[in-house]
Design an enzyme around this catalytic site. Structure first.
Site, PDB file in Angstrom:
ATOM      1  N   ARG A 282     -29.085 -20.575  -0.755  1.00  0.00           N
ATOM      2  CA  ARG A 282     -28.892 -20.496   0.692  1.00  0.00           C
ATOM      3  C   ARG A 282     -27.551 -19.866   1.051  1.00  0.00           C
ATOM      4  O   ARG A 282     -26.564 -20.028   0.334  1.00  0.00           O
ATOM      5  CB  ARG A 282     -28.972 -21.886   1.304  1.00  0.00           C
TER       6      ARG A 282
ATOM      7  N   SER B 117     -23.981 -25.882  -8.205  1.00  0.00           N
ATOM      8  CA  SER B 117     -24.266 -27.249  -8.666  1.00  0.00           C
ATOM      9  C   SER B 117     -24.683 -27.326 -10.122  1.00  0.00           C
ATOM     10  O   SER B 117     -25.834 -27.672 -10.444  1.00  0.00           O
ATOM     11  CB  SER B 117     -25.309 -27.859  -7.760  1.00  0.00           C
TER      12      SER B 117
ATOM     13  N   ASP C  44     -22.405 -29.619  -5.571  1.00  0.00           N
ATOM     14  CA  ASP C  44     -23.134 -30.152  -4.409  1.00  0.00           C
ATOM     15  C   ASP C  44     -22.838 -31.631  -4.140  1.00  0.00           C
ATOM     16  O   ASP C  44     -22.874 -32.085  -2.994  1.00  0.00           O
ATOM     17  CB  ASP C  44     -24.644 -29.908  -4.504  1.00  0.00           C
TER      18      ASP C  44
HETATM   19 MG    MG Z   1     -29.303 -29.143  -2.864  1.00  0.00          MG
END
Ligand code: MG
Ligand code: ADP
Length: 455
Positions: free
Chosen positions: A78, A142, A196
């Site tokens: 994203r 992450s 994250d």
């Molecule tokens: Mg996530």
């Protein structure tokens, strides 16, 4: 296909329930093991918990500004813009989501970072971003990263199905900068690299000072918490003051009892022997464990006996997903119409009510173990921070598994109540929505403000 007796089937299910059960006693032992591993990880000794310092403290809630953020770490990539108003509000004016092609996840690092930068390029164009200005960008990445400062860190090892070459052992900010240069994008200044979990803790604590634990329960599982820098033995003494968020990388915790089904899953994974707890707890794997047990049930003639093609269908990896389990377990209708729908969608029409009941029961066994292990890990961290629960604690949790799996949170709360009785009321588990996106921007803002006057 043998049509096994109902008694044998019931016996086998009792066996499965026992096999996958996590008793409160198991949890007490696990908490002690967790503490031992945490201690070793913090001092820099060999441990299944890496306990990675993030070089950043929690936000104060007054940070403000506008930031770009990237979120890479699982199913989707994203790009977002995040606006912080300095009063606890983090708004997301623009956000785009991109599915990561398998060929880029498992190809070369150059291809993966070119894909990322291609997405940034699309985002800038679609949202008419003025490229003559410079934007601070925070990168939520992450995976286990050995962080050396707020905006630098080397990937230790890929997880969650990623295998792109030439990235392990390299600084991911450097790789991102190189890819930006290859595409001649000059309007971006990368100011923060975050995990994250750290983003989730930052996002929740921006509005809630009682939040001291950030947890992910999505594709994978992990957590971070706020630690006194003086307790992080492996830190350089120059950095060892104040508080700092520590990314635990708890998915790799390995002092847990695995079953023969977990071993099968592990053997077929891209990272055998690693991420033991993640493989028992997170969305990427729960469907797969359930499928492996289901295959065994089919083989033993306990389920789907009127559906001979089932054995072949469920032979395929990924044919039962965690999302399916969610729907199956959430079905509260008398005749389990939702479970029937799952079978029908996959071409099976000769299923009995008994089949549906058994599949729902199996999903419950697997998800209950996951929720209880997750709660046990949370308990371990909370008691490490505050052994007597003198304070109230908010645990910010992001991830579709926690958000969407029916009853998951209740099962976790049950563990806390079994362990602490009334004191469990001091613990709040909240869904920190979009922690990994908004949180990255908050971290960039903390980094910007701590440059002025250190944390
Ligand atoms: Mg996530
Ligand atoms: P990520 O961890 O990749 O950032 P998410 O938090 O959205 O993304 O988690 C995605 C994972 O959550 C998927 O791998 C899937 O296993 C699981 N998941 C998605 N939808 C559901 C659902 N309805 N119920 C349970 N698990 C789900």
């Amino acid at each position: 296909m043998i049509d096994a007796s109902p008694v044998a089937c019931e016996e086998f299910f009792s066996y499965l329930e026992k096999l996958f059960s996590i008793s409160i006693n198991d949890i007490r032992v696990m908490i002690q093991d967790f503490h031992a591993e945490m201690g070793k990880g913090l001092s820099g000794d060999e441990s299944s918990l890496k306990m990675i310092p993030s070089f950043i403290d929690k936000p104060k809630g007054t940070e403000a500004g506008e930031f770009l953020a990237l979120d890479l770490g699982g199913t989707n990539f994203r790009v977002l813009t995040v606006r912080l108003d300095g009063k606890g509000n983090a708004n997301v004016p623009f956000a785009s989501k991109f599915a990561i092609p398998q060929k880029d996840m498992q190809g070369t690092g150059v291809a993966l970072f070119d894909f990322i930068v291609g997405c940034i390029d699309v985002f800038l164009t679609e949202n008419h971003v003025d490229r003559s200005k410079t934007y601070d960008l925070a990168f939520t990445f992450s995976f286990p990263v050995e962080q050396t400062s707020i905006a630098a860190g080397k990937l230790i090892v890929w997880t969650k199905g990623f295998t792109a070459t030439g990235v392990q052992g390299h600084d991911v900010i450097l790789l991102l900068n190189e890819a930006l240069r290859r595409k001649d994008i000059r309007c971006i200044n990368i100011t923060a690299l975050a995990n994250d979990t750290v983003g989730t803790l930052a996002a929740r604590s921006y509005i809630d000072p009682a939040c001291d634990l950030g947890v992910i329960m999505g594709t994978g599982t992990n957590a971070c918490y706020r630690e006194a820098a003086s307790r992080i033995g492996k830190l350089n003494t120059v950095d060892a003051h104040g508080h700092m968020i520590v990314n635990m990388e708890w998915g790799n915790f390995d002092k847990v009892r695995v079953t023969c089904y977990d071993r099968l899953l592990d053997k077929a994974s891209v990272n055998p022997g690693a991420m033991v707890m993640e493989k028992m707890v997170s969305g990427m794997y729960l469907g797969e464990i359930t499928r492996l047990v289901l295959m065994d049930l089919i083989r033993r003639g306990f389920i789907l006996v009127n559906e001979t093609p089932a054995a072949e269908y469920f032979q395929e990896r990924g044919s039962l997903k965690t999302e399916d389990m969610s729907r199956i377990e959430g079905d509260r209708t008398d005749r389990l119409d939702g479970v029937a729908l799952f079978f029908e969608r996959n071409g099976f029409s000769n299923i009995t009510l008994h089949d549906k009941i058994l599949l729902q029961r199996l999903c419950r066994i697997i998800s209950t173990r996951a929720a209880r292990l997750g709660a046990a890990a949370i308990s371990a961290v909370l008691t490490w921070i505050d052994p007597k629960f003198k304070d109230v604690h908010t645990v910010g949790i992001d991830g579709s598994l926690f958000e969407k799996y029916p009853g998951f949170k209740t099962k976790m709360m049950n563990v806390l109540e079994e362990l602490y009785g009334e004191k469990a009321e001091r613990i709040t588990l909240v869904h920190a929505k979009d922690g990994s996106g908004k949180g990255a921007a908050i971290i960039a803002a903390v980094a910007a403000s701590s440059e002025a006057g250190r944390v």
